[in-house]
Design a protein around this motif. Structure first.
Motif, PDB file in Angstrom:
ATOM      1  N   UNK A 265      26.424 -79.852   6.315  1.00 33.83           N
ATOM      2  CA  UNK A 265      25.497 -80.925   6.693  1.00 33.83           C
ATOM      3  C   UNK A 265      26.149 -81.873   7.700  1.00 33.83           C
ATOM      4  N   UNK A 266      27.397 -82.243   7.434  1.00 35.02           N
ATOM      5  CA  UNK A 266      28.090 -83.136   8.363  1.00 35.02           C
ATOM      6  C   UNK A 266      28.379 -82.435   9.682  1.00 35.02           C
ATOM      7  N   UNK A 267      28.862 -81.197   9.605  1.00 36.55           N
ATOM      8  CA  UNK A 267      29.281 -80.488  10.817  1.00 36.55           C
ATOM      9  C   UNK A 267      28.131 -80.319  11.813  1.00 36.55           C
ATOM     10  N   UNK A 268      27.009 -79.778  11.350  1.00 33.26           N
ATOM     11  CA  UNK A 268      25.919 -79.507  12.285  1.00 33.26           C
ATOM     12  C   UNK A 268      25.154 -80.772  12.646  1.00 33.26           C
ATOM     13  N   UNK A 269      25.040 -81.683  11.708  1.00 34.49           N
ATOM     14  CA  UNK A 269      24.393 -82.954  12.025  1.00 34.49           C
ATOM     15  C   UNK A 269      25.199 -83.767  13.023  1.00 34.49           C
ATOM     16  N   UNK A 270      26.506 -83.840  12.814  1.00 35.17           N
ATOM     17  CA  UNK A 270      27.360 -84.594  13.732  1.00 35.17           C
ATOM     18  C   UNK A 270      27.472 -83.912  15.093  1.00 35.17           C
ATOM     19  N   UNK A 271      27.462 -82.592  15.121  1.00 35.33           N
ATOM     20  CA  UNK A 271      27.497 -81.893  16.415  1.00 35.33           C
ATOM     21  C   UNK A 271      26.296 -82.286  17.259  1.00 35.33           C
ATOM     22  N   UNK A 272      25.122 -82.295  16.649  1.00 35.26           N
ATOM     23  CA  UNK A 272      23.920 -82.703  17.395  1.00 35.26           C
ATOM     24  C   UNK A 272      23.986 -84.174  17.784  1.00 35.26           C
ATOM     25  N   UNK A 273      24.527 -85.008  16.918  1.00 28.59           N
ATOM     26  CA  UNK A 273      24.655 -86.428  17.239  1.00 28.59           C
ATOM     27  C   UNK A 273      25.598 -86.635  18.431  1.00 28.59           C
ATOM     28  N   UNK A 274      26.773 -85.956  18.412  1.00 26.81           N
ATOM     29  CA  UNK A 274      27.719 -86.107  19.516  1.00 26.81           C
ATOM     30  C   UNK A 274      27.129 -85.586  20.827  1.00 26.81           C
ATOM     31  N   UNK A 275      26.339 -84.523  20.766  1.00 26.68           N
ATOM     32  CA  UNK A 275      25.695 -84.031  21.991  1.00 26.68           C
ATOM     33  C   UNK A 275      24.777 -85.105  22.570  1.00 26.68           C
TER      34      UNK A 275
ATOM     35  N   UNK B  96      36.116 -82.372  12.823  1.00 20.95           N
ATOM     36  CA  UNK B  96      37.107 -83.312  12.310  1.00 20.95           C
ATOM     37  C   UNK B  96      36.522 -84.140  11.168  1.00 20.95           C
ATOM     38  N   UNK B  97      35.366 -84.735  11.395  1.00 19.47           N
ATOM     39  CA  UNK B  97      34.759 -85.568  10.361  1.00 19.47           C
ATOM     40  C   UNK B  97      34.263 -84.734   9.179  1.00 19.47           C
ATOM     41  N   UNK B  98      33.726 -83.558   9.436  1.00 21.12           N
ATOM     42  CA  UNK B  98      33.255 -82.702   8.347  1.00 21.12           C
ATOM     43  C   UNK B  98      34.424 -82.204   7.492  1.00 21.12           C
ATOM     44  N   UNK B  99      35.554 -81.954   8.107  1.00 21.04           N
ATOM     45  CA  UNK B  99      36.722 -81.490   7.371  1.00 21.04           C
ATOM     46  C   UNK B  99      37.309 -82.602   6.509  1.00 21.04           C
ATOM     47  N   UNK B 100      37.199 -83.836   6.975  1.00 26.00           N
ATOM     48  CA  UNK B 100      37.632 -84.965   6.163  1.00 26.00           C
ATOM     49  C   UNK B 100      36.817 -85.013   4.868  1.00 26.00           C
ATOM     50  N   UNK B 101      35.557 -84.597   4.924  1.00 29.65           N
ATOM     51  CA  UNK B 101      34.719 -84.525   3.722  1.00 29.65           C
ATOM     52  C   UNK B 101      35.100 -83.302   2.880  1.00 29.65           C
ATOM     53  N   UNK B 102      35.394 -82.187   3.535  1.00 30.79           N
ATOM     54  CA  UNK B 102      35.643 -80.933   2.821  1.00 30.79           C
ATOM     55  C   UNK B 102      36.984 -80.905   2.082  1.00 30.79           C
TER      56      UNK B 102
END
Length: 146
Positions: free
Chosen positions: A35-45, A71-77
């Motif tokens: 959820x973080x990885x794909x959501x944040x990828x779209x946000x950064x784009x 990076x942020x998603x891995x901090x959660x994982x």
């Protein structure tokens, strides 16, 4: 003695719950990671306005967006995976994923992000190599971006 034989032996000696110990933390961690990885990828784009970036900078900017999201998603994982490992290694550890994570945070103050550099290195190299393949003459994107 293969994997199925070992699973059967584990079920016979410790019961079926032992085979699935840590599943809650695993599912929770990877759900949050995705959820973080794909959501944040779209946000950064959107933040970097990828659609307005020149063709020469398109792939590097996508790599930057993907890296920041990972990076942020891995901090959660990482803490969720560490809690899962504790659940599997220590049968007395608390089973609900949330309680296990809270207990892990109290016990392991400095080791919560242990291994993050390995994950990010692997991700960075994989992303860069995949995007380079897509840009090559035989790649999928040949002719799309110049």
């Amino acid at each position: 003695p293969g994997m199925l034989a070992m699973a059967y032996h584990l079920v016979q000696s410790h019961g079926p719950r032992r085979l699935l110990s840590g599943a809650g933390a695993t599912f929770t961690g990877y759900f949050l990671h995705g959820a973080f990885k794909y959501g944040l990828f779209e946000m950064w784009k959107a933040v970097f306005q990828i659609s307005k970036v020149s063709l020469a900078m398109h792939i590097p900017m996508l790599c930057l967006c993907a890296f920041l999201a990972e990076l942020l998603a891995t901090v959660v994982l990482c803490p969720a995976e560490a809690a899962r490992i504790m659940l599997v290694a220590d049968p007395t550890f608390v089973e609900p994923a949330r309680l296990a994570w809270e207990r892990f945070c109290r016990r392991e103050k400095r080791g919560m992000l242990h291994g993050i550099h390995r994950i990010l290195t692997m991700f960075g190299l994989n992303t860069w190599l995949a995007l380079q393949q897509l840009r090559s003459e035989s790649g999928v994107w040949n002719g799309w971006f110049g």
